[in-house]
Design a protein around this motif. Structure first.
Motif, PDB file in Angstrom:
ATOM      1  N   LEU A 255       1.168  -6.863   5.802  1.00 42.63           N
ATOM      2  CA  LEU A 255       1.629  -6.322   4.517  1.00 42.63           C
ATOM      3  C   LEU A 255       2.717  -5.285   4.726  1.00 42.63           C
ATOM      4  N   CYS A 258       6.039  -6.840   5.719  1.00 42.02           N
ATOM      5  CA  CYS A 258       6.750  -7.776   4.848  1.00 42.02           C
ATOM      6  C   CYS A 258       7.375  -7.106   3.635  1.00 42.02           C
ATOM      7  N   VAL A 259       7.074  -5.840   3.412  1.00 40.60           N
ATOM      8  CA  VAL A 259       7.625  -5.155   2.244  1.00 40.60           C
ATOM      9  C   VAL A 259       8.941  -4.479   2.610  1.00 40.60           C
ATOM     10  N   PRO A 260      10.032  -4.814   1.908  1.00 34.32           N
ATOM     11  CA  PRO A 260      11.273  -4.086   2.192  1.00 34.32           C
ATOM     12  C   PRO A 260      11.133  -2.636   1.744  1.00 34.32           C
ATOM     13  N   ASP A 268      17.907  -6.348   8.842  1.00 30.17           N
ATOM     14  CA  ASP A 268      16.726  -6.965   9.452  1.00 30.17           C
ATOM     15  C   ASP A 268      16.178  -8.041   8.530  1.00 30.17           C
ATOM     16  N   ARG A 269      15.629  -9.074   9.144  1.00 33.78           N
ATOM     17  CA  ARG A 269      14.937 -10.077   8.344  1.00 33.78           C
ATOM     18  C   ARG A 269      13.545  -9.578   8.024  1.00 33.78           C
ATOM     19  N   LEU A 270      13.054  -9.916   6.837  1.00 30.59           N
ATOM     20  CA  LEU A 270      11.675  -9.568   6.529  1.00 30.59           C
ATOM     21  C   LEU A 270      10.753 -10.465   7.339  1.00 30.59           C
ATOM     22  N   VAL A 271       9.599  -9.929   7.683  1.00 30.14           N
ATOM     23  CA  VAL A 271       8.622 -10.734   8.418  1.00 30.14           C
ATOM     24  C   VAL A 271       7.503 -11.094   7.459  1.00 30.14           C
ATOM     25  N   PRO A 272       7.546 -12.277   6.863  1.00 26.82           N
ATOM     26  CA  PRO A 272       6.523 -12.600   5.862  1.00 26.82           C
ATOM     27  C   PRO A 272       5.183 -12.941   6.506  1.00 26.82           C
ATOM     28  N   ILE A 273       4.126 -12.876   5.691  1.00 31.50           N
ATOM     29  CA  ILE A 273       2.847 -13.436   6.122  1.00 31.50           C
ATOM     30  C   ILE A 273       2.910 -14.899   5.699  1.00 31.50           C
ATOM     31  N   GLU A 274       2.794 -15.807   6.612  1.00 38.01           N
ATOM     32  CA  GLU A 274       2.920 -17.230   6.277  1.00 38.01           C
ATOM     33  C   GLU A 274       1.726 -17.690   5.434  1.00 38.01           C
TER      34      GLU A 274
ATOM     35  N   SER B 197       3.023 -10.478  -0.163  1.00 41.79           N
ATOM     36  CA  SER B 197       3.089 -11.254   1.081  1.00 41.79           C
ATOM     37  C   SER B 197       3.925 -12.512   0.877  1.00 41.79           C
ATOM     38  N   ALA B 200       8.296 -11.847   0.518  1.00 44.87           N
ATOM     39  CA  ALA B 200       9.139 -11.847   1.714  1.00 44.87           C
ATOM     40  C   ALA B 200       9.560 -13.267   2.081  1.00 44.87           C
ATOM     41  N   GLN B 201       8.654 -14.240   1.905  1.00 49.08           N
ATOM     42  CA  GLN B 201       9.001 -15.635   2.204  1.00 49.08           C
ATOM     43  C   GLN B 201      10.164 -16.097   1.340  1.00 49.08           C
ATOM     44  N   ASN B 204      13.498 -14.351   2.160  1.00 49.21           N
ATOM     45  CA  ASN B 204      14.080 -14.980   3.352  1.00 49.21           C
ATOM     46  C   ASN B 204      14.699 -16.333   3.020  1.00 49.21           C
ATOM     47  N   GLN B 207      18.053 -15.885   1.558  1.00 46.70           N
ATOM     48  CA  GLN B 207      19.038 -15.507   2.577  1.00 46.70           C
ATOM     49  C   GLN B 207      19.423 -16.693   3.455  1.00 46.70           C
ATOM     50  N   ALA B 225      14.034  -1.780  -3.663  1.00 43.94           N
ATOM     51  CA  ALA B 225      13.951  -2.042  -2.232  1.00 43.94           C
ATOM     52  C   ALA B 225      14.315  -3.499  -1.934  1.00 43.94           C
ATOM     53  N   HIS B 229      17.655  -4.930   0.088  1.00 44.74           N
ATOM     54  CA  HIS B 229      17.526  -5.824   1.218  1.00 44.74           C
ATOM     55  C   HIS B 229      18.450  -7.028   1.119  1.00 44.74           C
TER      56      HIS B 229
END
Lengths: 330, 331
Positions: A255, A258-260, A268-274, B197, B200-201, B204, B207, B225, B229
């Protein structure tokens, strides 16, 4: 010293067409007098059902609190009769909901509704309650409060309605206020006004606050302690500083990553939770987060982890050891 | 030489855009008694491949601006120029070829996608409307291709929308918008209905698509925010006007308009230690009604720096250098 609120193994079940759902599954936490506990989670995590369970406002059927205890000032709320619980609600425990427009009666004046708890719980006359409402509205800084008691909810803006809800919650000087996403429907500048006001008033009156939210920023600004919920269970709990500095559960870490953030590195790329949150009617037998977890072990799929202390009251429900205390969002 | 000029020319120019809605009264004979100036003099340009973030609180006109660019609303004044073509007064027929090139992604895919149509038909529908692929098989293949492009499995094409999660639905919404191979996407709060959660997917995905397809975005959102981004430049709107526009680095590091400063201060940072040190400056009051915006600077009723001049004189956007434009007497 005894805790103000001790929730032990609270389990709330809903019957649905597709089978029973444990919306809240074996949840335990406590709240000290005067502190702010944030319950964080995404939709379906059980955070709102937890709040409704504390107030015993779960519609039955389809819902039912099937196990656990809610010790409030030493008294188990689940053992009270409906009438006894009625006397607690709005007096010693008050609740603030997300949508002030749907929780205020559009056909009654604001003053009548804000003063109602005083009339109900303190036996004040309607006239006295109405006068008290004026005081309460000016306390939540509604301009020209004495005149505004005559107004109807639709004459208030969204922010003012939420102020009125706070005034109503404060009416009987509760020991505990439960605020369920109180600012989600509001604009960001109004959100910070409302939350700061709520925080200030709880500090003044010494009331404890349970703040239910999905917003990690709000938690960081206002909470003393945090419980993170996922699929009906608390997966991590601790002081806000601990949780943000050394998140232990992979979900919490996910969490936070993944939040900007306004102060995050650009580019930076966001790192999501898949994946997506699980269907509560078909929960996996093991850890509910395992299917989305990047560090899951074979054991996570078969057994359910329970909350275990990792030091200083910080607890996590995860089998996998975290390599270090390095924050994910360094 | 020519190619370089084409690449440099802005894809979208919005000049002094005004969208006013009439307020009608009367029981039998309705007449206009007032107007809501939802967008009242908005200007910006957008280069190919660029992302412009439009932020502001409810009622600031950010969504209306997006709809007006697509000509889904009538424009009261000003100009919208898309790829060198003034489309402000285009009629429906004239807009048709342009619509292929600019598409919309909505906030709530469940509300914007027909639940009784299969995903493959949802994505193929705009191709039928615009008559670009003549036969069913070709459209169906293209739909599957688009599904793969937005990160879904092509075999999901035969399902219905209720079988998908919120994030997947938004991917389908994007696939449908991409069906015409547009150049410009107007994204209206495309991630605000999603869980964090999942957000973000999708961010991305936007982008990645921009990279592979060279898309240009107008990204309308209230989450500062997320906008920071994803955007190259950001315009902050208040009551129908742009109060500040700058590249993201400048805007977030050195905001000059008191409203931008207030907005940024109001957004909490997910770190208790940083929050404990941040000064808590809450701007007072709420956004006034767009029906009766305050005279002078529209923000003066809430502004900590307002003086007499702000109450009478509406400040124009001034260039502070480096592409930062601010409309404030005191900036």
């Amino acid at each position: 010293m005894a805790k103000l609120l001790e929730v032990r193994n609270l389990t709330t079940r809903f019957r649905t067409e597709r089978g029973a759902v444990m919306a809240v599954d074996d949840v335990s936490f406590e709240v000290d007098a005067g502190e702010t506990l944030a319950i964080v989670g995404e939709s379906g995590s059980g955070k709102s059902v937890t709040a409704l369970s504390l107030m015993r406002l779960i519609p039955n059927p389809p819902g039912e609190i099937v196990a656990g205890s809610i010790l409030f000032e030493g008294q188990d709320l689940l053992k009270l009769s409906d009438a006894e619980m009625q006397a607690v609600r709005g007096d010693r425990i008050a609740m603030i909901f997300q949508e002030p427009m749907t929780s205020l009666n559009p056909s009654l004046t604001v003053g009548l509704q804000v003063g109602e708890p005083v009339q109900l719980h303190r036996g004040a006359s309607w006239k006295a309650a109405f006068a008290k409402a004026g005081e309460l509205l000016s306390r939540v800084r509604i301009p020209d409060a004495k005149a505004r008691v005559e107004a109807y909810p639709h004459q208030f803006s969204g922010g003012m309605r939420q102020r009125a809800m706070i005034a109503m919650a404060l009416a009987c000087q509760p020991k505990l206020i439960i605020a369920d996403e109180p600012t989600t429907a509001l604009d960001v500048t109004v959100q910070s006004q409302i939350l700061s006001l709520l925080k200030e008033l709880t500090r003044e009156t010494g009331a404890a606050l349970i703040l239910i939210t999905h917003d990690l920023g709000v938690v960081a600004r206002y909470a003393d302690r945090v419980s993170v919920m996922y699929a009906g269970r608390v997966v991590e709990t601790g002081t806000a500083r601990e949780i943000y500095k050394k998140p232990q559960h992979p979900y919490t870490r996910g969490l936070m990553a993944c939040v900007p953030r306004l102060d995050g590195a650009l580019g930076d790329r966001l790192v999501p939770i898949e994946g997506s949150p699980p269907d509560l009617t078909r929960l996996p037998p093991g850890c509910a987060f395992a299917p989305r977890c990047s560090v899951a072990q074979p054991g996570c799929l078969t057994a359910r982890p329970v909350l275990e202390d990792v030091g200083g009251g910080h607890r996590k429900a995860c089998f996998v050891a975290v390599d270090s205390g390095v924050p994910v969002h360094a | 030489m020519l190619d370089a000029n084409v690449a440099d020319a802005p894809l979208l120019v919005v000049e002094d855009l005004k969208v006013h809605f009439p307020v009608m009264a009367g029981t039998l004979f309705q007449k206009q008694v007032a107007s809501v100036k939802a967008v009242d003099g908005v200007s910006f340009t957008l280069k190919r491949g660029e992302t412009l973030g439009l932020v502001g609180e409810s009622g600031c006109g950010k969504s209306t601006t997006g709809l007006a660019i697509l000509r889904m609303l009538d424009i009261t004044g000003g100009r919208v120029v898309f790829d060198g073509q003034d489309i402000t007064r285009h009629d429906r027929a004239a807009m048709r070829p342009i619509r292929k090139r600019m598409q919309m992604v909505y906030q709530d895919p469940f509300g914007s996608l027909n639940p009784r149509m299969k995903v493959v038909d949802l994505i193929a529908e705009p191709m039928i409307v615009h008559d670009i692929l003549p036969n069913f098989a070709a459209r169906s293949d293209r739909a599957r291709e688009l599904l793969a492009l937005v990160g879904l499995r092509p075999d999901m094409a035969d399902r219905y929308i209720h079988e998908f999660s919120g994030g997947q639905r938004q991917r389908i919404g994007v696939a449908r918008a991409l069906a015409m191979s547009p150049e410009l996407l107007i994204c209206d709060e495309p991630v605000s209905a999603l869980d964090v959660s999942i957000q973000a997917q999708i961010v991305n995905l936007f982008q990645d698509l921009q990279q592979t397809l060279g898309l240009t975005y107008v990204f309308v959102a209230h989450d500062l925010a997320v906008v920071r981004h994803i955007s190259d430049r950001i315009a902050v709107m208040y009551l129908g006007r742009i109060v500040e526009i700058a590249d993201r680095e400048t805007l977030y590091k050195r905001p000059q308009h008191p409203y931008t400063q207030a907005l940024l201060a109001a957004v909490p940072i997910p770190d208790p230690e940083i929050e404990a040190m941040r000064p808590q400056v809450a701007v007072s009051g709420e956004v006034p009604s767009a029906l009766r915006p305050p005279p002078g600077c529209r923000f003066h009723t809430r502004c900590p720096r307002a003086t007499d001049v702000c109450r009478v004189d509406e400040p124009a956007l001034r260039d502070l250098g480096g592409g930062q434009m601010v409309s404030c007497h005191h900036a």
